[in-house]
Design a protein around this motif. Structure first.
Motif, PDB file in Angstrom:
ATOM      1  N   GLN A 296      43.618  40.396  29.797  1.00 26.04           N
ATOM      2  CA  GLN A 296      42.268  39.939  30.121  1.00 26.04           C
ATOM      3  C   GLN A 296      42.271  39.109  31.403  1.00 26.04           C
ATOM      4  N   LYS A 297      43.225  38.202  31.537  1.00 25.64           N
ATOM      5  CA  LYS A 297      43.283  37.356  32.734  1.00 25.64           C
ATOM      6  C   LYS A 297      43.597  38.195  33.972  1.00 25.64           C
ATOM      7  N   LEU A 298      44.471  39.190  33.855  1.00 28.04           N
ATOM      8  CA  LEU A 298      44.778  40.039  35.000  1.00 28.04           C
ATOM      9  C   LEU A 298      43.561  40.883  35.395  1.00 28.04           C
ATOM     10  N   SER A 299      42.801  41.349  34.427  1.00 31.33           N
ATOM     11  CA  SER A 299      41.573  42.093  34.720  1.00 31.33           C
ATOM     12  C   SER A 299      40.561  41.189  35.426  1.00 31.33           C
ATOM     13  N   GLU A 300      40.437  39.970  34.939  1.00 30.72           N
ATOM     14  CA  GLU A 300      39.538  38.993  35.552  1.00 30.72           C
ATOM     15  C   GLU A 300      39.961  38.715  36.996  1.00 30.72           C
ATOM     16  N   ALA A 301      41.247  38.527  37.207  1.00 31.05           N
ATOM     17  CA  ALA A 301      41.764  38.255  38.553  1.00 31.05           C
ATOM     18  C   ALA A 301      41.477  39.424  39.494  1.00 31.05           C
TER      19      ALA A 301
END
Length: 139
Positions: A37-42
Protein backbone atom coordinates in the motif's frame (compact mmCIF):
# COMPACT_ATOMS: atom_id res chain seq x y z
CA UNK A 1 29.91 2.52 10.94
CA UNK A 2 27.83 0.17 13.06
CA UNK A 3 26.29 -3.00 11.71
CA UNK A 4 24.43 -5.87 13.35
CA UNK A 5 24.37 -9.18 11.57
CA UNK A 6 21.10 -11.00 11.14
CA UNK A 7 20.03 -13.30 13.87
CA UNK A 8 16.94 -15.19 14.87
CA UNK A 9 17.07 -13.44 18.20
CA UNK A 10 13.77 -12.94 19.89
CA UNK A 11 13.90 -11.35 23.31
CA UNK A 12 10.13 -11.07 23.51
CA UNK A 13 10.59 -7.29 23.64
CA UNK A 14 9.55 -6.37 20.12
CA UNK A 15 7.31 -3.52 21.27
CA UNK A 16 10.48 -1.44 21.73
CA UNK A 17 10.76 -1.16 17.96
CA UNK A 18 7.63 0.96 17.69
CA UNK A 19 8.81 3.48 20.26
CA UNK A 20 12.40 3.85 19.12
CA UNK A 21 12.12 3.49 15.36
CA UNK A 22 8.96 5.38 14.48
CA UNK A 23 8.17 9.06 14.78
CA UNK A 24 8.20 12.14 12.62
CA UNK A 25 7.19 11.02 9.13
CA UNK A 26 8.39 7.41 9.50
CA UNK A 27 5.77 4.72 8.97
CA UNK A 28 6.25 1.32 10.63
CA UNK A 29 5.52 -1.50 8.20
CA UNK A 30 4.11 -4.54 9.97
CA UNK A 31 2.66 -6.52 7.03
CA UNK A 32 3.45 -7.18 3.39
CA UNK A 33 0.08 -5.59 2.51
CA UNK A 34 1.04 -2.39 4.35
CA UNK A 35 4.32 -2.36 2.38
CA UNK A 36 2.46 -2.76 -0.93
CA UNK A 37 0.00 0.00 0.00
CA UNK A 38 2.77 2.46 0.89
CA UNK A 39 4.67 1.69 -2.33
CA UNK A 40 1.49 2.23 -4.36
CA UNK A 41 0.92 5.52 -2.55
CA UNK A 42 4.51 6.60 -3.21
CA UNK A 43 4.16 5.77 -6.90
CA UNK A 44 0.92 7.75 -7.17
CA UNK A 45 2.49 10.73 -5.40
CA UNK A 46 5.82 10.41 -7.28
CA UNK A 47 7.73 10.00 -4.00
CA UNK A 48 11.06 8.30 -3.46
CA UNK A 49 10.87 5.66 -0.70
CA UNK A 50 13.59 5.15 1.87
CA UNK A 51 13.12 1.99 3.88
CA UNK A 52 15.07 1.18 7.03
CA UNK A 53 15.29 -2.57 7.72
CA UNK A 54 16.32 -2.79 11.36
CA UNK A 55 15.99 -4.80 14.55
CA UNK A 56 15.02 -3.76 18.08
CA UNK A 57 18.03 -5.59 19.58
CA UNK A 58 20.54 -3.91 17.22
CA UNK A 59 22.56 -1.14 18.90
CA UNK A 60 23.53 0.66 15.67
CA UNK A 61 19.86 0.54 14.56
CA UNK A 62 18.79 2.21 17.81
CA UNK A 63 21.62 4.73 17.45
CA UNK A 64 20.59 5.91 13.96
CA UNK A 65 16.80 5.74 14.48
CA UNK A 66 16.42 9.27 15.94
CA UNK A 67 18.51 10.65 13.06
CA UNK A 68 16.34 8.77 10.53
CA UNK A 69 13.23 10.27 12.17
CA UNK A 70 14.83 13.73 12.05
CA UNK A 71 15.59 13.29 8.34
CA UNK A 72 11.96 12.27 7.73
CA UNK A 73 10.80 15.54 9.25
CA UNK A 74 13.24 17.60 7.17
CA UNK A 75 12.30 15.87 3.89
CA UNK A 76 8.51 15.46 3.67
CA UNK A 77 8.79 15.03 -0.12
CA UNK A 78 10.28 11.58 0.54
CA UNK A 79 8.50 8.57 2.09
CA UNK A 80 10.30 7.02 5.07
CA UNK A 81 9.44 3.45 6.09
CA UNK A 82 10.73 1.23 8.88
CA UNK A 83 10.65 -2.58 8.79
CA UNK A 84 11.56 -4.76 11.78
CA UNK A 85 13.43 -7.73 10.35
CA UNK A 86 12.31 -9.92 13.26
CA UNK A 87 8.62 -9.06 12.82
CA UNK A 88 8.72 -9.57 9.04
CA UNK A 89 11.35 -12.29 8.79
CA UNK A 90 10.21 -13.85 5.52
CA UNK A 91 9.74 -10.45 3.87
CA UNK A 92 13.21 -9.32 5.03
CA UNK A 93 14.70 -12.53 3.65
CA UNK A 94 13.19 -11.69 0.25
CA UNK A 95 15.12 -8.40 0.40
CA UNK A 96 18.30 -10.36 1.23
CA UNK A 97 18.96 -8.52 4.49
CA UNK A 98 22.26 -9.79 5.89
CA UNK A 99 22.98 -6.96 8.33
CA UNK A 100 21.05 -4.21 10.07
CA UNK A 101 20.38 -1.44 9.59
CA UNK A 102 20.00 -1.68 5.81
CA UNK A 103 18.46 1.25 3.97
CA UNK A 104 16.86 0.73 0.57
CA UNK A 105 16.10 3.58 -1.80
CA UNK A 106 13.22 2.93 -4.19
CA UNK A 107 11.57 4.76 -7.04
CA UNK A 108 8.36 3.38 -8.53
CA UNK A 109 8.86 0.27 -6.41
CA UNK A 110 12.32 -0.47 -7.84
CA UNK A 111 15.51 -0.32 -5.79
CA UNK A 112 18.04 2.17 -7.13
CA UNK A 113 20.39 2.41 -4.14
CA UNK A 114 21.23 0.75 -0.84
CA UNK A 115 23.19 1.58 2.32
CA UNK A 116 24.25 -1.02 4.87
CA UNK A 117 25.18 0.20 8.33
CA UNK A 118 24.47 3.12 10.64
CA UNK A 119 26.51 5.62 8.61
CA UNK A 120 24.93 9.04 9.27
CA UNK A 121 27.11 11.05 6.84
CA UNK A 122 26.52 8.58 4.00
CA UNK A 123 22.75 8.43 4.67
CA UNK A 124 22.59 12.23 4.63
CA UNK A 125 24.67 12.37 1.44
CA UNK A 126 22.36 9.92 -0.33
CA UNK A 127 19.20 11.74 0.79
CA UNK A 128 20.60 15.14 -0.18
CA UNK A 129 21.53 13.71 -3.58
CA UNK A 130 17.96 12.46 -4.06
CA UNK A 131 16.41 15.75 -2.95
CA UNK A 132 18.77 17.73 -5.23
CA UNK A 133 18.03 15.55 -8.25
CA UNK A 134 14.27 15.62 -7.61
CA UNK A 135 14.17 19.41 -7.21
CA UNK A 136 16.17 19.78 -10.42
CA UNK A 137 13.38 17.99 -12.29
CA UNK A 138 10.81 20.48 -11.04
CA UNK A 139 12.60 23.47 -12.58
Amino acid sequence: MGICFSSNRNDGDESDHNAEFVGGNVTLITTKDAWDQKLSEAKREHKIVISNFSAAWCGPCRMIAPYYIELSEKHPSLMFLSVDVDELTEFSTQWDIKATPTFFFLKDGDQFDKLVGANKPELLKKINGIVDSESGRLI
